[in-house]
Design a protein around this motif. Structure first.
Motif, PDB file in Angstrom:
ATOM      1  N   GLY A  84       2.694  11.123  13.683  1.00  0.00           N
ATOM      2  CA  GLY A  84       2.654  10.284  14.892  1.00  0.00           C
ATOM      3  C   GLY A  84       2.239   8.867  14.550  1.00  0.00           C
ATOM      4  N   LEU A  85       1.354   8.737  13.562  1.00  0.00           N
ATOM      5  CA  LEU A  85       0.887   7.406  13.137  1.00  0.00           C
ATOM      6  C   LEU A  85       2.030   6.623  12.503  1.00  0.00           C
ATOM      7  CD1 LEU A  85      -2.481   8.391  11.404  1.00  0.00           C
ATOM      8  CD2 LEU A  85      -2.235   7.096  13.512  1.00  0.00           C
ATOM      9  N   ALA A  86       2.737   7.271  11.558  1.00  0.00           N
ATOM     10  CA  ALA A  86       3.800   6.573  10.830  1.00  0.00           C
ATOM     11  C   ALA A  86       4.946   6.198  11.767  1.00  0.00           C
ATOM     12  CB  ALA A  86       4.303   7.452   9.688  1.00  0.00           C
ATOM     13  N   GLU A 105       1.506  -3.207   6.127  1.00  0.00           N
ATOM     14  CA  GLU A 105       0.319  -3.289   5.275  1.00  0.00           C
ATOM     15  C   GLU A 105      -0.676  -2.185   5.609  1.00  0.00           C
ATOM     16  OE1 GLU A 105      -3.303  -4.892   3.404  1.00  0.00           O
ATOM     17  OE2 GLU A 105      -3.049  -4.139   5.415  1.00  0.00           O
ATOM     18  N   PHE A 106      -0.820  -1.215   4.701  1.00  0.00           N
ATOM     19  CA  PHE A 106      -1.839  -0.153   4.824  1.00  0.00           C
ATOM     20  C   PHE A 106      -2.517  -0.036   3.464  1.00  0.00           C
ATOM     21  CE2 PHE A 106      -1.671   2.178   8.884  1.00  0.00           C
ATOM     22  CZ  PHE A 106      -0.620   1.502   9.486  1.00  0.00           C
ATOM     23  N   THR A 107      -3.555  -0.858   3.224  1.00  0.00           N
ATOM     24  CA  THR A 107      -4.194  -0.845   1.906  1.00  0.00           C
ATOM     25  C   THR A 107      -5.677  -0.464   2.036  1.00  0.00           C
ATOM     26  OG1 THR A 107      -4.615  -3.256   1.909  1.00  0.00           O
ATOM     27  CG2 THR A 107      -2.520  -2.519   0.996  1.00  0.00           C
ATOM     28  N   GLY A 111       0.855  -1.198   0.000  1.00  0.00           N
ATOM     29  CA  GLY A 111       0.000   0.000   0.000  1.00  0.00           C
ATOM     30  C   GLY A 111       0.881   1.235   0.000  1.00  0.00           C
ATOM     31  N   TYR A 112       0.774   2.014  -1.080  1.00  0.00           N
ATOM     32  CA  TYR A 112       1.605   3.224  -1.200  1.00  0.00           C
ATOM     33  C   TYR A 112       0.693   4.433  -1.361  1.00  0.00           C
ATOM     34  CZ  TYR A 112       5.897   5.759  -2.416  1.00  0.00           C
ATOM     35  OH  TYR A 112       6.978   6.616  -2.419  1.00  0.00           O
ATOM     36  N   GLY A 113      -0.239   4.532  -0.400  1.00  0.00           N
ATOM     37  CA  GLY A 113      -1.136   5.687  -0.374  1.00  0.00           C
ATOM     38  C   GLY A 113      -0.631   6.692   0.651  1.00  0.00           C
ATOM     39  N   LYS A 114      -1.562   7.388   1.288  1.00  0.00           N
ATOM     40  CA  LYS A 114      -1.185   8.450   2.242  1.00  0.00           C
ATOM     41  C   LYS A 114      -0.307   7.890   3.367  1.00  0.00           C
ATOM     42  CE  LYS A 114      -5.621   9.605   2.603  1.00  0.00           C
ATOM     43  NZ  LYS A 114      -6.113   8.921   1.401  1.00  0.00           N
ATOM     44  N   MET A 115      -0.716   6.769   3.950  1.00  0.00           N
ATOM     45  CA  MET A 115       0.060   6.192   5.052  1.00  0.00           C
ATOM     46  C   MET A 115       1.367   5.584   4.546  1.00  0.00           C
ATOM     47  SD  MET A 115      -0.991   6.759   8.052  1.00  0.00           S
ATOM     48  CE  MET A 115      -0.050   5.564   8.976  1.00  0.00           C
ATOM     49  N   GLY A 116       1.287   4.807   3.455  1.00  0.00           N
ATOM     50  CA  GLY A 116       2.490   4.158   2.915  1.00  0.00           C
ATOM     51  C   GLY A 116       3.602   5.170   2.668  1.00  0.00           C
ATOM     52  N   GLN A 140     -11.934  11.521   2.212  1.00  0.00           N
ATOM     53  CA  GLN A 140     -11.572  10.320   1.432  1.00  0.00           C
ATOM     54  C   GLN A 140     -11.673   9.044   2.254  1.00  0.00           C
ATOM     55  OE1 GLN A 140      -7.787  11.790   0.563  1.00  0.00           O
ATOM     56  NE2 GLN A 140      -8.484  12.974  -1.198  1.00  0.00           N
ATOM     57  N   LYS A 141     -11.883   9.170   3.559  1.00  0.00           N
ATOM     58  CA  LYS A 141     -11.897   7.969   4.399  1.00  0.00           C
ATOM     59  C   LYS A 141     -13.041   7.059   3.958  1.00  0.00           C
ATOM     60  CE  LYS A 141     -11.599   6.273   9.095  1.00  0.00           C
ATOM     61  NZ  LYS A 141     -10.552   5.317   8.750  1.00  0.00           N
ATOM     62  N   LYS A 142     -12.700   5.750   3.741  1.00  0.00           N
ATOM     63  CA  LYS A 142     -13.683   4.845   3.137  1.00  0.00           C
ATOM     64  C   LYS A 142     -14.612   4.217   4.165  1.00  0.00           C
ATOM     65  CE  LYS A 142     -11.088   3.641  -1.011  1.00  0.00           C
ATOM     66  NZ  LYS A 142      -9.651   3.815  -0.867  1.00  0.00           N
ATOM     67  N   ASP A 143     -14.083   3.882   5.362  1.00  0.00           N
ATOM     68  CA  ASP A 143     -14.917   3.164   6.334  1.00  0.00           C
ATOM     69  C   ASP A 143     -15.490   4.114   7.376  1.00  0.00           C
ATOM     70  OD1 ASP A 143     -12.196   3.418   6.943  1.00  0.00           O
ATOM     71  OD2 ASP A 143     -12.389   2.058   8.632  1.00  0.00           O
ATOM     72  N   SER A 144     -16.597   3.689   7.968  1.00  0.00           N
ATOM     73  CA  SER A 144     -17.305   4.515   8.930  1.00  0.00           C
ATOM     74  C   SER A 144     -18.113   3.612   9.867  1.00  0.00           C
ATOM     75  CB  SER A 144     -18.236   5.429   8.137  1.00  0.00           C
ATOM     76  OG  SER A 144     -18.873   6.330   8.951  1.00  0.00           O
ATOM     77  N   ASP A 181       1.648  -1.926  -4.697  1.00  0.00           N
ATOM     78  CA  ASP A 181       0.363  -1.221  -4.703  1.00  0.00           C
ATOM     79  C   ASP A 181      -0.558  -1.952  -5.676  1.00  0.00           C
ATOM     80  OD1 ASP A 181      -0.443   1.703  -3.431  1.00  0.00           O
ATOM     81  OD2 ASP A 181      -1.630   1.215  -5.204  1.00  0.00           O
ATOM     82  N   LYS A 182      -1.702  -1.363  -5.981  1.00  0.00           N
ATOM     83  CA  LYS A 182      -2.700  -2.154  -6.725  1.00  0.00           C
ATOM     84  C   LYS A 182      -2.245  -2.532  -8.137  1.00  0.00           C
ATOM     85  CE  LYS A 182      -5.987   1.474  -8.188  1.00  0.00           C
ATOM     86  NZ  LYS A 182      -5.400   2.701  -7.649  1.00  0.00           N
ATOM     87  N   ASP A 183      -1.297  -1.765  -8.736  1.00  0.00           N
ATOM     88  CA  ASP A 183      -0.862  -2.075 -10.096  1.00  0.00           C
ATOM     89  C   ASP A 183       0.217  -3.159 -10.183  1.00  0.00           C
ATOM     90  OD1 ASP A 183      -2.668  -0.293 -11.050  1.00  0.00           O
ATOM     91  OD2 ASP A 183      -1.263   1.391 -11.080  1.00  0.00           O
ATOM     92  N   ASN A 184       0.830  -3.528  -9.051  1.00  0.00           N
ATOM     93  CA  ASN A 184       1.837  -4.614  -9.095  1.00  0.00           C
ATOM     94  C   ASN A 184       1.589  -5.628  -7.976  1.00  0.00           C
ATOM     95  OD1 ASN A 184       2.639  -2.774  -7.077  1.00  0.00           O
ATOM     96  ND2 ASN A 184       4.767  -3.388  -7.224  1.00  0.00           N
ATOM     97  N   GLN A 185       0.303  -5.957  -7.768  1.00  0.00           N
ATOM     98  CA  GLN A 185      -0.092  -6.852  -6.668  1.00  0.00           C
ATOM     99  C   GLN A 185       0.627  -8.200  -6.693  1.00  0.00           C
ATOM    100  OE1 GLN A 185      -4.389  -7.309  -6.136  1.00  0.00           O
ATOM    101  NE2 GLN A 185      -4.656  -5.270  -6.968  1.00  0.00           N
ATOM    102  N   ASP A 186       0.936  -8.697  -7.925  1.00  0.00           N
ATOM    103  CA  ASP A 186       1.547 -10.038  -8.027  1.00  0.00           C
ATOM    104  C   ASP A 186       2.963 -10.076  -7.454  1.00  0.00           C
ATOM    105  OD1 ASP A 186      -0.703 -11.067  -9.009  1.00  0.00           O
ATOM    106  OD2 ASP A 186      -0.061 -11.146 -11.114  1.00  0.00           O
TER     107      ASP A 186
END
Ligand SMILES: NC(=O)c1ccc[n+]([C@@H]2O[C@H](COP(=O)([O-])OP(=O)(O)OC[C@H]3O[C@@H](n4cnc5c(N)ncnc54)[C@H](O)[C@@H]3O)[C@@H](O)[C@H]2O)c1
Length: 241
Positions: free
Chosen positions: A211-213, A51-53, A7-12, A138-142, A31-36
């Motif tokens: 602080g998270l990272a 893992e932050f996906t 996962g190479y998004g905001k956290m990655g 942008q947060k997906k879960d709630s 990331d999603k384009d090289n998952q294999d």
């Protein structure tokens, strides 16, 4: 330490910066384009996967790491209904898994204060408890994973509360969690106890993701050469009793 970043998004991206600052090597970024590439030799050379996906991809990613005997630190939220399966797999593989719904030192101190306050409020039934969490749009879960952890801790300590609901209005045995999505807010969590006479509230407000990272890298440093399941309480030496 040789790290594989899943996962190479905001956290990655934030984790990559702190990892380099603390002298670690990122051997592969998936990331999603090289998952294999999770099956590649380079991935298998990593001593730790971070893992932050997404809620949809975390379970498979973590399983693949454990099946390849690569220890995992994960912070992805929204997949925890399958946590027990990961725990069993980790034990079967004699591997290591670290999970926190929130890796910041401040939030983990806040978790501790929340539990202490709940222990007190168990004896004061005139107070109703509710929660609010505010995050970027942008947060997906709630509700947030952090809000769920806070609510579950309260439910385990206050016998008049049996479940949480993601609405503003609640029945007597429910904890209402109000989720607000606005701007770029990194994360604000408020727990409110209200009686007819007064209000007691505690709040944690993140200013950024640093602080998270940092907490994630400290967790990875803690996990190296260990087996089993760990959380931030193990790192911070905070007792949950
Ligand atoms: N535990 C914590 O402390 C904490 C803190 C912040 C965010 N989070 C959670 O972490 C997750 C990621 O957060 P974010 O802000 O970085 O999100 P983000 O959307 O910025 O990044 C997610 C990345 O994962 C990638 N991805 C999707 N499918 C993938 C796959 N199969 N393999 C590898 N990568 C894949 C996406 O392309 C994206 O780059 C979310 O669930 C979020 O709620 C947890």
């Amino acid at each position: 330490m040789k790290i594989a970043l899943l996962g190479y998004g905001k956290m990655g991206k934030e984790i990559e910066k702190i990892a380099h600052k603390r002298g670690h090597e990122i051997v592969i970024i998936i990331d999603k384009d090289n998952q294999d590439d999770i099956k590649s030799e380079t991935f298998l050379s990593a001593q730790m996967a971070i893992e932050f996906t997404t809620p949809e991809t975390a379970f498979d990613n973590i399983s693949t790491c454990l099946l390849s005997s690569v220890p995992v630190v994960s912070g992805t939220t929204g997949w925890l209904s399958r946590y027990d399966e990961i725990k069993a797999l980790c034990e079967k593989q004699q591997c290591a898994f670290f999970y926190a719904s929130n890796y910041s030192l401040g939030v983990n101190i806040f978790f501790h204060i929340n539990r202490e306050l709940a222990r007190i409020m168990e004896h004061y039934a005139d107070y109703n408890v509710s929660m609010e969490e505010i995050h970027h749009i942008q947060k997906k879960d709630s509700p947030s994973g952090t809000a769920i952890s806070l609510a579950n801790d309260i439910i385990s300590l206050i016998s008049r509360k049996l479940l949480w609901i993601n609405e503003s209005n609640s029945k007597d045995d429910e904890i209402a969690i109000n989720s607000i999505r606005e701007g770029t807010v990194p994360g604000t969590h408020t727990v409110v106890y209200e009686s007819e006479a007064d209000i007691i509230s505690i709040e944690h407000r993140a200013k950024n993701r640093k602080g998270l990272a940092l907490g994630v890298i400290i967790a990875a440093e803690f996990l190296i050469n260990k087996k089993g399941i760990y959380t931030m309480d193990d790192v911070l030496g905070i007792s949950n009793k």
